[in-house]
Scaffold this active site. Structure first.
Site, PDB file in Angstrom:
ATOM      1  N   ASN A   9      44.081   1.848  34.505  1.00 14.82           N
ATOM      2  CA  ASN A   9      45.147   1.629  33.517  1.00 14.82           C
ATOM      3  C   ASN A   9      46.455   1.691  34.293  1.00 14.82           C
ATOM      4  OD1 ASN A   9      47.009   1.665  31.491  1.00 14.82           O
ATOM      5  ND2 ASN A   9      46.434   3.675  30.663  1.00 14.82           N
ATOM      6  N   TRP A  10      46.995   0.522  34.583  1.00 12.34           N
ATOM      7  CA  TRP A  10      48.195   0.479  35.437  1.00 12.34           C
ATOM      8  C   TRP A  10      49.448   0.923  34.698  1.00 12.34           C
ATOM      9  CZ3 TRP A  10      47.998  -4.720  38.688  1.00 12.34           C
ATOM     10  CH2 TRP A  10      46.863  -4.691  39.512  1.00 12.34           C
ATOM     11  N   LYS A  11      49.379   1.019  33.378  1.00 14.53           N
ATOM     12  CA  LYS A  11      50.550   1.389  32.572  1.00 14.53           C
ATOM     13  C   LYS A  11      51.716   0.436  32.895  1.00 14.53           C
ATOM     14  CE  LYS A  11      48.619   5.956  32.294  1.00 14.53           C
ATOM     15  NZ  LYS A  11      48.781   7.378  32.072  1.00 14.53           N
ATOM     16  N   HIS A  94      45.821   4.229  23.288  1.00 16.40           N
ATOM     17  CA  HIS A  94      46.137   5.177  24.359  1.00 16.40           C
ATOM     18  C   HIS A  94      47.114   6.234  23.832  1.00 16.40           C
ATOM     19  CE1 HIS A  94      47.705   6.858  28.065  1.00 16.40           C
ATOM     20  NE2 HIS A  94      46.590   6.453  28.622  1.00 16.40           N
ATOM     21  N   GLU A  96      49.653   7.526  25.057  1.00 16.81           N
ATOM     22  CA  GLU A  96      51.076   7.217  25.249  1.00 16.81           C
ATOM     23  C   GLU A  96      51.579   6.304  24.144  1.00 16.81           C
ATOM     24  OE1 GLU A  96      50.738   5.983  29.330  1.00 16.81           O
ATOM     25  OE2 GLU A  96      50.343   8.067  29.890  1.00 16.81           O
ATOM     26  N   GLU A 166      40.142  10.996  26.528  1.00 12.88           N
ATOM     27  CA  GLU A 166      41.233  11.402  27.406  1.00 12.88           C
ATOM     28  C   GLU A 166      41.987  12.581  26.789  1.00 12.88           C
ATOM     29  OE1 GLU A 166      42.515   7.972  30.105  1.00 12.88           O
ATOM     30  OE2 GLU A 166      43.603   7.701  28.247  1.00 12.88           O
ATOM     31  N   GLY A 172      48.059  12.404  33.633  1.00 13.76           N
ATOM     32  CA  GLY A 172      49.227  12.378  34.508  1.00 13.76           C
ATOM     33  C   GLY A 172      49.736  13.757  34.900  1.00 13.76           C
ATOM     34  N   SER A 212      43.705  12.315  34.957  1.00  7.89           N
ATOM     35  CA  SER A 212      43.767  12.770  36.345  1.00  7.89           C
ATOM     36  C   SER A 212      42.429  12.661  37.077  1.00  7.89           C
ATOM     37  CB  SER A 212      44.315  14.204  36.421  1.00  7.89           C
ATOM     38  OG  SER A 212      45.600  14.276  35.838  1.00  7.89           O
ATOM     39  N   GLY A 233      44.512   6.326  35.610  1.00  9.90           N
ATOM     40  CA  GLY A 233      45.921   5.944  35.625  1.00  9.90           C
ATOM     41  C   GLY A 233      46.462   5.960  37.048  1.00  9.90           C
ATOM     42  N   GLY A 234      47.090   7.073  37.412  1.00  7.60           N
ATOM     43  CA  GLY A 234      47.765   7.188  38.707  1.00  7.60           C
ATOM     44  C   GLY A 234      46.940   6.710  39.883  1.00  7.60           C
TER      45      GLY A 234
HETATM   46  P1  PGA Z   1      45.989   9.507  34.773  1.00  9.75           P
HETATM   47  O1  PGA Z   1      46.031   8.555  33.477  1.00  9.75           O
HETATM   48  O2  PGA Z   1      44.732   9.139  35.518  1.00  9.75           O
HETATM   49  O3  PGA Z   1      47.238   9.180  35.529  1.00  9.75           O
HETATM   50  O4  PGA Z   1      45.937  10.911  34.275  1.00  9.75           O
HETATM   51  C1  PGA Z   1      44.875   8.269  32.745  1.00  9.75           C
HETATM   52  C2  PGA Z   1      45.235   7.447  31.553  1.00  9.75           C
HETATM   53  O5  PGA Z   1      46.307   7.663  30.969  1.00  9.75           O
HETATM   54  O6  PGA Z   1      44.483   6.544  31.147  1.00  9.75           O
END
Ligand code: PGA
Length: 250
Positions: A9-11, A94, A96, A166, A172, A212, A233-234
């Site tokens: 997930n590149w956001k 998601h 966010e 999640e 994050g 994470s 994500g990251g």
């Molecule tokens: P993260 O993000 O791996 O940076 O914690 C995961 C996500 O939000 O899908």
């Protein structure tokens, strides 16, 4: 029995040029992946990424979709637009989007129905906040989020949805759920699916862990019987890190 699926997930990261470069770097590193590999990219990157993944096993996804087919929804994107731009998958719900953009369980459900009807493969995100876990509401909450989001789909459609569990407190933050915590809550989601749709369907649904996840913790998480993959994500923004997650079994 369930094929693992690792999705990035590149956001809101990477311009189209940067996106193509990241995919080019990733391609040789994931060429013998045993799992399904997906990158969920900003919508404006879809075109460039679709071209860049050619000849590889990498699948392409978007990060949100509107529920209407078309109309007066300034700034939004329909399922057909995403499909034609190269998306095969789409992330929906998601945390966010729930936190910053007013996404609710009801709108998540509308988006899921529209995406499935149009032929997009859905990655549905659910998960509890820190205070909800501390208050003991995790199981009830993830069950409720999951079942509401899937309302209106039949069993065959539910089987194709990928669910990403999640925990919001792990996204994050560098904090990961323990292998056992993640496995247990994913088990709760699967039991809820079994009660509603039957065991056969529940056993087919792939449920990822997200929060994470990285090259260091992926092996332990993926060794858990209920965990069928990850939403990353990251660690998906660097080809080397993401490829190590994808190749967790090597
Ligand atoms: P993260 O993000 O791996 O940076 O914690 C995961 C996500 O939000 O899908």
């Amino acid at each position: 029995m369930r094929k693992p699926i690792i999705a990035g997930n590149w956001k809101m990261n990477k311009t189209p040029d940067e996106a193509a470069a990241l995919v080019e770097a990733l391609k040789p590193l994931v060429s013998d992946a045993a799992c399904d590999v997906v990158v969920c990219v900003p919508a404006v990157d879809l075109h460039a990424v679709k071209a860049a993944v050619k000849g590889s096993k990498i699948h392409v996804g978007a990060q949100n979709v509107h529920f209407a087919e078309k109309g007066a929804y300034t700034g939004e994107l329909s399922a057909d637009m995403l499909l034609q731009s190269g998306a095969e998958y789409v992330i929906i719900g998601h945390s966010e989007r729930r936190q910053y953009f007013g996404e609710t369980d009801a709108t998540v459900n509308q988006r899921v129905k529209a995406a499935v009807a149009a032929g997009l493969k859905v990655i549905l995100c659910v998960g509890e906040k820190k205070e909800e876990r501390e208050a003991g509401y995790t199981d009830a909450l993830v069950e409720y989020q999951t079942l509401i989001a899937l309302t209106g789909l039949d069993k065959k459609e539910v089987e194709k949805v990928v669910i990403a569990y999640e925990p919001v407190w792990a996204i994050g933050t560098g904090l990961t759920a323990t292998d056992e915590q993640a496995n247990e809550t994913i088990g709760v989601i699967r039991q809820a699916l079994a009660r509603k749709y039957g065991k056969g369907t529940a056993n087919k649904v792939r449920i990822q862990y997200g929060g994470s996840m990285n090259p260091k913790n992926v092996k332990g998480l993926m060794a858990q019987p209920e965990i069928d993959g990850g939403l990353i994500g990251g660690a998906s923004l660097k080809a080397e890190d993401f490829s190590k997650v994808v190749n967790f079994d090597k």
